[in-house]
Design a protein around this motif. Sequence first.
Motif, PDB file in Angstrom:
ATOM      1  N   TRP A  67     -10.117  18.170  -5.313  1.00  0.00           N
ATOM      2  CA  TRP A  67     -11.488  18.365  -4.847  1.00  0.00           C
ATOM      3  C   TRP A  67     -11.643  19.702  -4.126  1.00  0.00           C
ATOM      4  N   SER A  68     -10.585  20.129  -3.409  1.00  0.00           N
ATOM      5  CA  SER A  68     -10.661  21.341  -2.591  1.00  0.00           C
ATOM      6  C   SER A  68     -10.846  22.611  -3.415  1.00  0.00           C
ATOM      7  N   GLY A  69     -10.368  22.598  -4.652  1.00  0.00           N
ATOM      8  CA  GLY A  69     -10.465  23.790  -5.487  1.00  0.00           C
ATOM      9  C   GLY A  69      -9.463  24.876  -5.153  1.00  0.00           C
ATOM     10  N   ARG A  70      -8.594  24.638  -4.187  1.00  0.00           N
ATOM     11  CA  ARG A  70      -7.620  25.661  -3.778  1.00  0.00           C
ATOM     12  C   ARG A  70      -6.498  25.766  -4.805  1.00  0.00           C
ATOM     13  N   LEU A  71      -6.291  26.963  -5.303  1.00  0.00           N
ATOM     14  CA  LEU A  71      -5.277  27.177  -6.322  1.00  0.00           C
ATOM     15  C   LEU A  71      -3.864  27.087  -5.768  1.00  0.00           C
ATOM     16  N   SER A  72      -3.672  27.444  -4.522  1.00  0.00           N
ATOM     17  CA  SER A  72      -2.341  27.442  -3.915  1.00  0.00           C
ATOM     18  C   SER A  72      -1.794  26.022  -3.842  1.00  0.00           C
ATOM     19  N   GLY A  73      -0.721  25.775  -4.590  1.00  0.00           N
ATOM     20  CA  GLY A  73      -0.056  24.481  -4.542  1.00  0.00           C
ATOM     21  C   GLY A  73      -0.707  23.384  -5.362  1.00  0.00           C
ATOM     22  N   PHE A  76      -3.479  21.599 -11.086  1.00  0.00           N
ATOM     23  CA  PHE A  76      -4.749  21.267 -11.724  1.00  0.00           C
ATOM     24  C   PHE A  76      -5.798  22.340 -11.442  1.00  0.00           C
ATOM     25  N   CYS A  77      -5.915  22.774 -10.203  1.00  0.00           N
ATOM     26  CA  CYS A  77      -6.898  23.803  -9.853  1.00  0.00           C
ATOM     27  C   CYS A  77      -6.591  25.124 -10.549  1.00  0.00           C
ATOM     28  N   VAL A  78      -5.315  25.442 -10.715  1.00  0.00           N
ATOM     29  CA  VAL A  78      -4.925  26.644 -11.458  1.00  0.00           C
ATOM     30  C   VAL A  78      -5.389  26.525 -12.908  1.00  0.00           C
ATOM     31  N   TYR A  79      -5.156  25.360 -13.523  1.00  0.00           N
ATOM     32  CA  TYR A  79      -5.616  25.151 -14.905  1.00  0.00           C
ATOM     33  C   TYR A  79      -7.124  25.311 -15.009  1.00  0.00           C
ATOM     34  N   VAL A  80      -7.867  24.718 -14.083  1.00  0.00           N
ATOM     35  CA  VAL A  80      -9.330  24.805 -14.116  1.00  0.00           C
ATOM     36  C   VAL A  80      -9.784  26.255 -13.968  1.00  0.00           C
ATOM     37  N   ALA A  81      -9.183  26.970 -13.029  1.00  0.00           N
ATOM     38  CA  ALA A  81      -9.547  28.376 -12.836  1.00  0.00           C
ATOM     39  C   ALA A  81      -9.267  29.191 -14.104  1.00  0.00           C
ATOM     40  N   SER A  99     -14.015  43.173  -3.899  1.00  0.00           N
ATOM     41  CA  SER A  99     -14.621  43.419  -2.580  1.00  0.00           C
ATOM     42  C   SER A  99     -14.529  42.207  -1.663  1.00  0.00           C
ATOM     43  N   GLY A 100     -14.155  41.046  -2.225  1.00  0.00           N
ATOM     44  CA  GLY A 100     -14.070  39.835  -1.410  1.00  0.00           C
ATOM     45  C   GLY A 100     -15.371  39.052  -1.341  1.00  0.00           C
ATOM     46  N   GLU A 101     -16.419  39.538  -2.020  1.00  0.00           N
ATOM     47  CA  GLU A 101     -17.685  38.816  -2.013  1.00  0.00           C
ATOM     48  C   GLU A 101     -17.608  37.515  -2.806  1.00  0.00           C
ATOM     49  N   LEU A 102     -16.743  37.478  -3.809  1.00  0.00           N
ATOM     50  CA  LEU A 102     -16.481  36.252  -4.556  1.00  0.00           C
ATOM     51  C   LEU A 102     -15.029  35.858  -4.346  1.00  0.00           C
ATOM     52  N   ASN A 103     -14.786  34.566  -4.391  1.00  0.00           N
ATOM     53  CA  ASN A 103     -13.458  34.015  -4.138  1.00  0.00           C
ATOM     54  C   ASN A 103     -13.164  33.006  -5.245  1.00  0.00           C
ATOM     55  N   LEU A 104     -11.991  33.105  -5.873  1.00  0.00           N
ATOM     56  CA  LEU A 104     -11.661  32.226  -6.990  1.00  0.00           C
ATOM     57  C   LEU A 104     -11.539  30.770  -6.547  1.00  0.00           C
ATOM     58  N   ASP A 105     -11.004  30.524  -5.364  1.00  0.00           N
ATOM     59  CA  ASP A 105     -10.948  29.142  -4.869  1.00  0.00           C
ATOM     60  C   ASP A 105     -12.351  28.557  -4.763  1.00  0.00           C
ATOM     61  N   ALA A 106     -13.280  29.314  -4.217  1.00  0.00           N
ATOM     62  CA  ALA A 106     -14.652  28.823  -4.046  1.00  0.00           C
ATOM     63  C   ALA A 106     -15.316  28.570  -5.394  1.00  0.00           C
ATOM     64  N   ARG A 107     -15.100  29.458  -6.349  1.00  0.00           N
ATOM     65  CA  ARG A 107     -15.688  29.270  -7.680  1.00  0.00           C
ATOM     66  C   ARG A 107     -15.075  28.065  -8.379  1.00  0.00           C
ATOM     67  N   THR A 108     -13.770  27.878  -8.193  1.00  0.00           N
ATOM     68  CA  THR A 108     -13.098  26.727  -8.791  1.00  0.00           C
ATOM     69  C   THR A 108     -13.617  25.439  -8.168  1.00  0.00           C
ATOM     70  N   ARG A 109     -13.743  25.408  -6.850  1.00  0.00           N
ATOM     71  CA  ARG A 109     -14.277  24.233  -6.147  1.00  0.00           C
ATOM     72  C   ARG A 109     -15.691  23.918  -6.653  1.00  0.00           C
ATOM     73  N   ARG A 110     -16.522  24.918  -6.780  1.00  0.00           N
ATOM     74  CA  ARG A 110     -17.888  24.703  -7.252  1.00  0.00           C
ATOM     75  C   ARG A 110     -17.893  24.129  -8.672  1.00  0.00           C
ATOM     76  N   PHE A 111     -17.011  24.653  -9.531  1.00  0.00           N
ATOM     77  CA  PHE A 111     -16.921  24.131 -10.894  1.00  0.00           C
ATOM     78  C   PHE A 111     -16.510  22.660 -10.865  1.00  0.00           C
ATOM     79  N   ILE A 112     -15.490  22.333 -10.092  1.00  0.00           N
ATOM     80  CA  ILE A 112     -15.003  20.952  -9.997  1.00  0.00           C
ATOM     81  C   ILE A 112     -16.112  20.030  -9.495  1.00  0.00           C
ATOM     82  N   HIS A 113     -16.794  20.436  -8.442  1.00  0.00           N
ATOM     83  CA  HIS A 113     -17.842  19.598  -7.858  1.00  0.00           C
ATOM     84  C   HIS A 113     -19.043  19.442  -8.790  1.00  0.00           C
TER      85      HIS A 113
END
Length: 152
Positions: A67-73, A76-81, A99-113
């Motif tokens: 659910w967290s979308g965090r790729l670290s560890g 599943f989240c890595v596969y989704v990303a 630039s840091g305006e977008l974050n892959l963890d946040a985009r992955t979490r949004r996709f999952i949710h």
Amino acid sequence: MSRELFSERVPFSAWPNPAVPAVAAGVYAIWKGDELIYCGMSGREIDAKASAQPKKYGLVTRLASHWSGRLSGDQFCVYVANRFVIPSLTPEEMPLFASGELNLDARTRRFIHTHLDYAYALVQTSAEAYALERSARRGEIFGRKPFLNPLE
């Protein structure tokens, strides 16, 4: 073994799910619409952990991690990303990662949710979870193999 062992599908956007026990071994299937995309298990050595009375262990912690979308560890989240999120990025979005305006963890979490649901089955032992997960990944439970982690 059959799909009747599994709960109804629950959207990840509705997490946390009070129906998932705090300590339990289990198997889960993740869906994107009608497409089975991933099957997994949690609760290895649940018998040993239960005697130590952890606050939370097993299925609930694994689903929370997804659910967290965090790729670290979280594989599943890595596969989704890799398979869903990155291919959907526009050329205009790419510099925003630098630039840091977008974050892959946040985009992955949004996709999952936004797009994914899960169903789960509770089992008594990690051996049962392992066997049920392998059966699901071979296509024996849902009549199809998961897109991201099938077994032959």
